[in-house]
Design a protein around this motif. Structure first.
Motif, short mmCIF file in Angstrom:
data_model
loop_
_atom_site.label_atom_id
_atom_site.label_comp_id
_atom_site.label_asym_id
_atom_site.label_seq_id
_atom_site.Cartn_x
_atom_site.Cartn_y
_atom_site.Cartn_z
N PHE A 59 0.83 -1.20 0.00
CA PHE A 59 0.00 0.00 0.00
C PHE A 59 0.87 1.26 0.00
CE2 PHE A 59 -2.61 -3.26 1.98
CZ PHE A 59 -3.82 -3.12 1.31
N CYS A 60 0.38 2.29 -0.69
CA CYS A 60 1.02 3.61 -0.69
C CYS A 60 -0.07 4.67 -0.62
CB CYS A 60 1.84 3.83 -1.96
SG CYS A 60 3.27 2.73 -2.14
N ARG A 61 0.25 5.80 0.01
CA ARG A 61 -0.70 6.92 0.03
C ARG A 61 -0.84 7.50 -1.38
NH1 ARG A 61 -3.42 5.83 4.29
NH2 ARG A 61 -2.34 6.17 6.28
N ARG A 62 0.24 7.46 -2.13
CA ARG A 62 0.24 7.95 -3.50
C ARG A 62 1.10 7.00 -4.32
NH1 ARG A 62 5.24 9.89 -3.47
NH2 ARG A 62 6.08 10.55 -1.47
N ARG A 70 4.41 -4.01 -7.27
CA ARG A 70 2.99 -4.33 -7.11
C ARG A 70 2.48 -3.60 -5.87
NH1 ARG A 70 1.37 -8.40 -10.59
NH2 ARG A 70 -0.66 -8.28 -9.61
N THR A 71 1.87 -2.45 -6.08
CA THR A 71 1.35 -1.64 -4.99
C THR A 71 -0.02 -1.12 -5.35
OG1 THR A 71 2.42 0.34 -5.85
CG2 THR A 71 3.64 -0.92 -4.22
N GLN A 72 -0.75 -0.66 -4.35
CA GLN A 72 -2.05 -0.04 -4.57
C GLN A 72 -2.20 1.17 -3.67
OE1 GLN A 72 -3.55 -4.02 -3.25
NE2 GLN A 72 -5.21 -2.80 -2.37
N GLY A 73 -2.85 2.18 -4.19
CA GLY A 73 -3.01 3.41 -3.42
C GLY A 73 -4.18 3.32 -2.45
N THR A 74 -4.05 4.01 -1.33
CA THR A 74 -5.14 4.08 -0.37
C THR A 74 -5.05 5.38 0.41
OG1 THR A 74 -6.22 3.03 1.53
CG2 THR A 74 -3.83 2.83 1.40
N SER A 76 -7.18 5.73 3.02
CA SER A 76 -7.74 5.31 4.30
C SER A 76 -6.86 4.25 4.95
CB SER A 76 -9.15 4.76 4.09
OG SER A 76 -9.61 4.05 5.22
N ASP A 77 -6.87 4.21 6.28
CA ASP A 77 -6.13 3.17 7.01
C ASP A 77 -6.87 1.84 7.04
OD1 ASP A 77 -4.01 4.79 7.56
OD2 ASP A 77 -4.66 5.30 9.60
N ASP A 78 -8.17 1.83 6.71
CA ASP A 78 -8.98 0.62 6.88
C ASP A 78 -8.43 -0.58 6.11
OD1 ASP A 78 -10.60 2.07 8.53
OD2 ASP A 78 -12.19 2.40 7.05
N PRO A 79 -8.12 -0.46 4.80
CA PRO A 79 -7.59 -1.65 4.11
C PRO A 79 -6.22 -2.08 4.62
CG PRO A 79 -7.50 0.28 2.67
CD PRO A 79 -8.30 0.66 3.87
N GLY A 110 8.95 -4.49 3.70
CA GLY A 110 9.04 -3.74 2.45
C GLY A 110 7.68 -3.50 1.84
N GLY A 111 7.71 -2.89 0.69
CA GLY A 111 6.44 -2.55 0.07
C GLY A 111 6.59 -2.10 -1.36
N GLY A 112 5.67 -1.19 -1.77
CA GLY A 112 4.79 -0.41 -0.95
C GLY A 112 5.49 0.48 0.08
N THR A 113 4.67 0.88 1.02
CA THR A 113 5.12 1.79 2.07
C THR A 113 4.72 1.23 3.43
OG1 THR A 113 4.70 3.64 0.55
CG2 THR A 113 5.11 4.20 2.85
#
Length: 451
Positions: A59-62, A70-74, A76-79, A110-113
């Motif tokens: 996950f990343c904020r941006r 392989r990351t996805q933006g969010t 919200s903290d929920d996911p 690691g990540g992501g963030t």
């Protein structure tokens, strides 16, 4: 003929070859490796041994446009919180099959963030890890830190959990280039994050920086490197930007006509390399630099440097277990990767099963080729005596394997009774030389690999 023209003749500026963080490489993985084999390989770990553990937080904020991870933006903290709960369930599955007395050599988030986790979640996740497998003596706990996504509370949580190495992404400090690649991160924000990290007693610091970005020039790279040097990281990864918009759709935001030509990329790398070495860093492998006292430099001198999915490492553990969506594990028997899709990974873990979706079980001469490729990538040499002793080959067989490679690359490769080596002028070709021992890639291209 100039050295650059010789490199061009050999295809350096046109080649697309793997980074060889594994052999076989991930594109060769198949669904022949699943959860049952993953369980079997974990169960075969020697009781009381040391392993490494990688936790992936996708996950990343941006979403930075240059990134192909392989990351996805969010927003919200929920996911993220839900994901951590599933990670804890996956850790519980690991505890059920992990042999007794196993301890950690390395732990990496690691990540992501991973630093977008709330402080309470960080503490909770660290406890869950250490309940399953505790840190061994002299173990290292490292975390990838986004200077834009960190604060005192979260750093306190990480330091209290035992983080003793931090890794920060820099990429480039030039504001215009940051805008083009979708990564707004000022020098001041980065410096403040470094100061906060060190104020908490975390003195081992890694940094990543990129060359080959749009509108980069030698002067701009030099300015970014000098700013990074002012922060005195212990080790630096100088990665070449890989423009693959057909694989990473967000890279379509980056204008391809602003990218430097291949010859210019080499000049950018050389500029950065000169600055790092002038400042006392030692060149490690093809794209890392480290202070002489850092573990990476020590391992390079001792001949124990390794290559993994995170790049170069001084970790000598035979087993690396990856948890989280898309993470990859390395065992003496082969590789195993979790489901790349977060949804698929979550579904499997919540059903009480590992989400292993693909991988590769070593067969044939895989281990020998993996040894050759890793030795070239780490040490720029392969010793004939080691191949003879460890794989039952004759010296004649080894020489027959090395000869066509030496013939193809000419003066850029040295082949003698001791083995095969890549002298300094040939090191830009290292990945191409390693590829000549990649049976899968060579078969795909219609060529026979060296054997």
């Amino acid at each position: 003929m100039t050295e650059e023209s010789q490199l061009a003749r050999l295809g350096l500026f046109d080649a697309r070859v793997p980074r060889y963080t594994s052999y076989p490489t991930a594109p060769q993985f198949t669904d022949a490796v699943g959860s049952s084999l993953f369980r079997q390989w974990v169960g075969a770990i020697a009781p009381g041994s040391r392993i490494s553990l990688y936790l992936h937080v996708p996950f990343c904020r941006r979403l930075c446009w240059f990134c192909a991870c392989r990351t996805q933006g969010t927003s919200s903290d929920d996911p993220v919180i839900a994901y951590v709960e599933t990670l804890k369930s996956e850790l519980a599955l690991l505890r059920d099959v992990l042999p007794e007395g196993v301890t950690l050599s390395r732990l990496h988030w690691g990540g992501g963030t991973p630093t977008l986790l709330p402080a309470a979640q960080m503490r909770d996740l660290a406890r869950a890890v250490f309940d399953v497998v505790p840190m061994g003596e002299g173990a290292e706990f490292s975390v990838e830190i986004d200077p834009n996504e960190i604060d005192a509370e979260r750093l306190d949580a990480l330091a209290e959990a035992g983080m003793n190495r931090a890794s920060i992404g820099v990429q480039d400090f030039d504001p215009e280039i940051q805008q083009i690649i979708g990564r707004d991160q000022s020098y001041d924000i980065t410096r403040d994050a470094v100061d906060m990290i060190r104020a908490r007693g975390v003195h081992s610091l890694n940094a990543d920086i990129l060359y080959g970005l749009p509108n980069q020039t030698r002067a701009r790279v030099a300015d970014s490197v000098q700013k990074l040097l002012s922060l005195s990281p212990d080790r630096v990864a100088l990665y070449g930007y890989a423009h693959v918009p057909w694989m990473a759709r967000r890279q379509q935001m980056i204008p391809s006509d602003a990218l430097p030509r291949p010859e210019e990329r080499l000049a950018l790398f050389d500029t950065a390399q000169e600055l790092f070495t002038w400042d006392g860093y030692e060149a490690i492998g093809i794209d890392h630099f480290a202070r002489p006292e850092d573990g990476l430099a020590v391992a390079a001198k001792a001949g124990t440097l390794r290559r993994t999915f995170q790049g170069y490492t001084d970790d000598t553990a035979e087993v690396l277990i990856g948890l989280g969506a898309s993470s990859i594990s390395r065992f003496p028997q082969g590789y195993a990767q979790m489901s790349p899709a977060t949804s698929g990974w979550t579904k499997a873990v919540r059903a009480g099963e590992f989400a292993t979706a693909r991988g590769h079980a070593f067969r044939g001469d895989d281990r020998m080729r993996a040894r050759i490729i890793e030795a070239l990538m780490c040490d720029f040499r392969v010793r004939t005596d080691e191949l003879v002793a460890d794989f039952g080959l004759t010296r004649a067989q080894v020489d027959a394997m090395f000869a066509p490679v030496a013939d193809h690359f000419g003066a850029f490769v040295v082949h003698n009774a001791g083995g095969l080596a890549i002298p300094m002028p040939g090191r830009p070709l290292t990945r191409m030389i390693a590829a000549r021992f990649d049976a899968y890639a060579m078969a795909k291209s219609g060529h026979s690999s060296a054997i």
